[in-house]
Design a protein around this motif. Sequence first.
Motif, PDB file in Angstrom:
ATOM      1  N   HIS A   1       0.839  -1.208   0.000  1.00 39.85           N
ATOM      2  CA  HIS A   1       0.000   0.000   0.000  1.00 39.85           C
ATOM      3  C   HIS A   1       0.870   1.252   0.000  1.00 39.85           C
ATOM      4  O   HIS A   1       1.919   1.289   0.650  1.00 39.85           O
TER       5      HIS A   1
ATOM      6  N   HIS B   1      -4.370  10.383  -1.374  1.00 40.85           N
ATOM      7  CA  HIS B   1      -4.502   9.510  -2.541  1.00 40.85           C
ATOM      8  C   HIS B   1      -4.030   8.133  -2.091  1.00 40.85           C
ATOM      9  O   HIS B   1      -2.887   7.997  -1.631  1.00 40.85           O
TER      10      HIS B   1
ATOM     11  N   TYR C   1      -3.397   3.932  -2.752  1.00 37.27           N
ATOM     12  CA  TYR C   1      -3.063   2.971  -3.808  1.00 37.27           C
ATOM     13  C   TYR C   1      -2.826   1.603  -3.194  1.00 37.27           C
ATOM     14  O   TYR C   1      -2.352   1.491  -2.068  1.00 37.27           O
TER      15      TYR C   1
ATOM     16  N   TYR D   1       0.925   0.144  -8.839  1.00 39.92           N
ATOM     17  CA  TYR D   1      -0.142   0.473  -7.903  1.00 39.92           C
ATOM     18  C   TYR D   1      -1.401   0.821  -8.673  1.00 39.92           C
ATOM     19  O   TYR D   1      -1.343   1.399  -9.760  1.00 39.92           O
TER      20      TYR D   1
ATOM     21  N   ALA E   1      -4.963   2.912  -8.163  1.00 38.53           N
ATOM     22  CA  ALA E   1      -5.605   3.905  -7.297  1.00 38.53           C
ATOM     23  C   ALA E   1      -6.851   3.300  -6.667  1.00 38.53           C
ATOM     24  O   ALA E   1      -7.665   2.683  -7.347  1.00 38.53           O
ATOM     25  N   THR E   2      -6.975   3.468  -5.351  1.00 42.59           N
ATOM     26  CA  THR E   2      -8.153   2.965  -4.643  1.00 42.59           C
ATOM     27  C   THR E   2      -9.015   4.097  -4.103  1.00 42.59           C
ATOM     28  O   THR E   2     -10.094   3.839  -3.582  1.00 42.59           O
TER      29      THR E   2
END
Length: 139
Positions: free
Chosen positions: A87, A101, A103, A112, A114-115
């Motif tokens: 993470h 932000h 990831y 990564y 993006a979450t």
Amino acid sequence: MPKWLADTLEQLVPDSTWTVETQMTVRIDRKSAPEPDVIIASVPYDPDRTQFTPSEVALAVEVVADESQQRDREYEPFKYARARIPHYWRVEDEKGQPVVHTYELDETTLPYVATGIHRGTLNVAAPVMTTLDLATLVR
């Protein structure tokens, strides 16, 4: 902000088998040893520890400053992903308010993904369950 964020995250880690540190070296290889602003490691606290291996780090956090903007946005995520740190969070200032932000590593392709982009409240389930009022990070 890194210290305040670390103090807050320390209250959220599940138990003493996790460590939250600021400015601690992550020894990726002989030529690369970055120091993320905050890390969460899946190992117990050791006051004599001076570095972590990537396999011990669950989360690397960079707090973006003017002088680190390019590095934190372009180089550090690539470096941490190649090291398989699961993470990555990047904290930016947006009109005086923190924006996080988040990831997560795609284990198959290694970049990564993006979450989320979190304004106001950070709410994530991994690497630790976190709900955080981001306004508390600003003084």
